[in-house]
Design a protein around this motif. Structure first.
Motif, PDB file in Angstrom:
ATOM      1  N   ALA A   1      -7.030  -0.803   6.456  1.00  0.00           N
ATOM      2  CA  ALA A   1      -8.415  -1.319   5.887  1.00  0.00           C
ATOM      3  C   ALA A   1      -8.378  -2.614   5.443  1.00  0.00           C
ATOM      4  CB  ALA A   1      -8.707  -0.403   4.910  1.00  0.00           C
TER       5      ALA A   1
ATOM      6  N   GLU B   1      -6.637   4.821   8.826  1.00  0.00           N
ATOM      7  CA  GLU B   1      -7.721   4.154   8.203  1.00  0.00           C
ATOM      8  C   GLU B   1      -7.375   3.405   7.153  1.00  0.00           C
ATOM      9  OE1 GLU B   1     -11.121   6.777   8.169  1.00  0.00           O
ATOM     10  OE2 GLU B   1     -11.354   6.668  10.549  1.00  0.00           O
ATOM     11  N   PHE B   2      -6.627   4.098   6.045  1.00  0.00           N
ATOM     12  CA  PHE B   2      -6.238   3.604   4.680  1.00  0.00           C
ATOM     13  C   PHE B   2      -5.413   2.253   4.920  1.00  0.00           C
ATOM     14  CE2 PHE B   2      -2.951   3.399   1.434  1.00  0.00           C
ATOM     15  CZ  PHE B   2      -3.935   3.212   0.286  1.00  0.00           C
TER      16      PHE B   2
ATOM     17  N   ARG C   1       0.834  -1.242  -0.026  1.00  0.00           N
ATOM     18  CA  ARG C   1       0.158  -0.171  -0.162  1.00  0.00           C
ATOM     19  C   ARG C   1       0.914   1.330   0.093  1.00  0.00           C
ATOM     20  NH1 ARG C   1      -5.844   0.012   1.925  1.00  0.00           N
ATOM     21  NH2 ARG C   1      -6.654  -1.762   1.136  1.00  0.00           N
TER      22      ARG C   1
END
Length: 288
Positions: A287, A283-284, A126
């Motif tokens: 997730a 949060e990203f 990510r």
């Protein structure tokens, strides 16, 4: 506040070896790793707040890019380039032996992450790009060039904090305590006072950037961005003079189709200290 552990790794350049320092938070045996990389004239302690927030989940590693903070200065200033920094990070990743690797990069640190993520076989899972993209507004580079590498000496930390705030108000509102905490790692002892922590020679290749070179670099960066397939979060200060709103929107429509979050009252670049900024990143990353 818990203090991070200072470590180092030897990296190769065309004149020999140089030492890159990095700050490590969380369980050193955790093979879930988050790399946080700072902007052009900053250093790894910029991420203290974010690193603390995520250190229960990740081993958080915050390098001082070569020429900054506790890292060595290069003998040849021409080495202060994104490809050289990417090569250093590959060496760091080998040292960390991570099974899962995520990346947060502010400005220059985002470009390093973009370069690494676009490599065939990249281990990144990510990617968070903080106020940077393939197209960088040239007027912003000119603004940064007015102070980058300029001689400076401050008698006290407070005097340094005031001087640095004068060129950093685009970071958005910070309490005095927050700004002093960000200022202290930016300083090196210098006689009876302090000077900036970075090698003034980082300004040498920076000042060689012309509008023509910038356009050529933009084309290469868009090509790299369009190759990305990993989940990507794009953060933008709503008043940023470096990442335009138009470029940010384009980044949501091509390549990895980044998720865009903008912060009102902030320019270039969000410091990832304020709760809403930490929350957006957390949060990203969590997730999945």
């Amino acid at each position: 506040m818990t203090e991070p552990r200072l470590k180092q790794v030897q990296c190769l350049d065309n004149r020999g070896l140089h030492r890159m320092a990095y700050w490590q938070w969380g369980d050193p045996s955790n093979r879930r790793v988050l790399i946080c990389v700072h902007g052009l004239s900053r250093q790894g302690r910029d991420f203290d707040t974010l690193a603390q927030a995520l250190s229960e989940t990740y081993r958080v590693v915050c390098p001082d890019v070569v020429g900054r903070g506790q890292s060595d200065w290069l003998a040849e200033p021409a080495g202060y380039t994104i490809p050289g920094y990417v090569a250093d990070m590959v060496t760091l990743l080998a040292r960390l032996d991570a099974e899962q690797l995520d990346w947060v990069g502010t400005s220059m640190g985002g470009l390093i992450g973009l370069g690494l993520a676009a490599l065939p076989g990249s281990p990144l899972r990510r990617l968070v790009l903080n106020d940077v993209g393939p197209a960088i507004e040239y007027s912003s580079l000119q603004r940064i060039g007015t102070y980058l590498g300029a001689p400076a000496h401050w008698a006290t930390v407070d005097e340094a904090a005031d001087a640095l705030w004068a060129i950093s108000q685009s970071f958005g509102p910070h309490s005095r305590e927050q700004w002093l905490a960000m200022t202290r790692p930016q300083l090196k002892p210098d006689g009876a006072g302090f000077k900036p922590h970075y090698d003034p020679a980082i300004a040498v290749p920076f000042r060689m950037i012309t509008p023509e070179l910038a356009r050529g670099g933009e084309a290469m960066l868009w090509h790299a961005y369009d190759q990305l397939r990993l989940p990507t979060l794009l953060l933008r200060g709503a008043d940023s003079d470096l990442l335009s709103h138009a470029t940010a929107l384009a980044m949501t429509q091509r390549g990895p189709r980044a998720q865009l979050v903008e912060f009102a009252g902030v320019g270039h670049a969000p410091t990832l200290i304020q709760p809403e900024q930490v929350r957006a990143v957390s949060e990203f990353l969590l997730a999945a």
